[in-house]
Design an enzyme around this catalytic site. Sequence first.
Site, PDB file in Angstrom:
ATOM      1  N   SER A 183     -19.171 -10.461 -17.470  1.00  0.00           N
ATOM      2  CA  SER A 183     -18.829  -9.427 -18.436  1.00  0.00           C
ATOM      3  C   SER A 183     -19.342  -8.070 -17.919  1.00  0.00           C
ATOM      4  CB  SER A 183     -19.409  -9.783 -19.811  1.00  0.00           C
ATOM      5  OG  SER A 183     -18.813  -9.025 -20.831  1.00  0.00           O
ATOM      6  N   ASP A 445      -8.892 -14.959 -21.634  1.00  0.00           N
ATOM      7  CA  ASP A 445      -9.914 -13.960 -21.981  1.00  0.00           C
ATOM      8  C   ASP A 445      -9.285 -12.587 -22.207  1.00  0.00           C
ATOM      9  OD1 ASP A 445     -12.203 -12.418 -22.214  1.00  0.00           O
ATOM     10  OD2 ASP A 445     -12.609 -12.413 -20.053  1.00  0.00           O
ATOM     11  N   HIS A 470     -13.711 -16.291 -21.429  1.00  0.00           N
ATOM     12  CA  HIS A 470     -14.626 -15.264 -20.950  1.00  0.00           C
ATOM     13  C   HIS A 470     -15.839 -15.875 -20.246  1.00  0.00           C
ATOM     14  CE1 HIS A 470     -15.992 -11.121 -20.940  1.00  0.00           C
ATOM     15  NE2 HIS A 470     -17.143 -11.449 -21.485  1.00  0.00           N
TER      16      HIS A 470
END
Length: 512
Positions: A183, A445, A470
């Site tokens: 991320s 995602d 994700h």
Amino acid sequence: MGVWPSRWLGLLLLVFLWGSSSPASLLRRLREHIQQFQESSGLGLSLSPEAVALPKEKWLEQPLDPFNASDGRSFLQRYWVNDQYWASQDGPVFLHLGGEGSLGPGSVMRGHPAALAPTWGALVIGLEHRFYGLSIPPGGLDMAQLRFLSSRHALADVVSARLALSRLFNVSSSSPWICFGGSYAGSLAAWARLKFPHLIFASVASSAPLRAVLDFSEYNEVVSRSLSTPAIGGSRECLAATSAAFAEVERRLRAGGAARAALRAELGACGSLDAVEDRAELLGALQALVGGAVQYDGQAGAPLSVRRLCGLLVGAGGNCSRPAPYHGLRRAVQVFTHSLGQRCLSFSRAEAVAQLRVTEPQVFGVGDRQWLYQTCTEFGFYVTCEVPRCPFSQLPALPSHLELCEQVFGLPTSSVAQAVAQTNSYYGGQTPGATQVLFVNGDTDPWHVLSVTGNLGPSETAILIPSGSHCLDMAPEKPSDSPSLHQGRQNISQQLQTWFRLAKESQVRVAV
């Protein structure tokens, strides 16, 4: 200096369970919940003889302002080390970067890069991000302090840690350092290689949103597509049921009176829904719940998968009339809040603002104020639902997000837009121009649209995992992992093999 954070750890965890539930913080709490679940279930956190011995937390003194040599202030940055697979002093070092939340010993014991360490005889280090977890500088979180919180400061910490830990552990100068991150931390991993290629040999950037964007309407476009994807349990009926459920919520909000009061009780809204901004908070929280089911689909610890959510919304009979999807959404809220230990799904806007204004780390949990500051001063990333394809409320959400920057930090809208543009200019957006970076994403995602999903060149490559959510590649392996996920992880290992061959060839050339 090293013990002061433990004094407020108990309060930090308490606020994690009962704190603000704005839409953005709901997704962050969901991520923290999943991370903690995966770590605790995989590390044997018990008193049994088989329990894994966890590495002790360590502390590294870092300059508060690395860009001003005359500023002598410092803070303690937390890190962990796993050296059980480290074969030799010139072996590789896997540096797992923390992002916008706390990091723990699982960062060096479970998932990537820990799973890769035995193959390569690597030393694994997990480095917590400044101003998050327990790596908060003395002095709190007021604006005078927060000016030292940015991705550029975090990268300076990576450089300082790289140099200091090399000396501390007597790492050979020929050892290749590989950055890992997921991320926002995945973006940091890519940027560390981009800006400091002489120190970071290569990077694996998972689910890394490289392009900053003010209005992130693309998020809900991916959510819509995923809700109708049969491979993960979605369907056209599920997407239609989602829209029907939100339409019913809005109908009851407009009706007022008893209908609104019942809605408040059924969907877990703390406080009255009479104010427009409080109704928007509830709708935003519901959007975050559905978005979270997509974003973390199929991950251990996630309370709702797309398949389960669609099962609740559509029901056994596939009925998409108003009551059935609404009752399914109500059940989804109950599952979600129970799993996360949330007292309410949404709070009033005024209460959310009040909590975001708190500057003492003792009473502020998982970094909501810090991450809001970074979105206001660097990234944006404001999820909206103003396009016709969005299945949720058509509320004008962007002005509300930008207003929060002004209410909490006094930052005008124009400065936020300018900061987003500067971030893309400095790092290059989705064409950063780095070498020896592998970008890993899943097409389920919503964040993959801000990352790199195709090869940009021979040394700037990408893996797109079908039906992947994700940071799924970073999660601990489990028997139910899909063949595409297995293949994605195998491709990561093959890329590491290529990089290490390059490292050896480079050493040979230097020796000659």
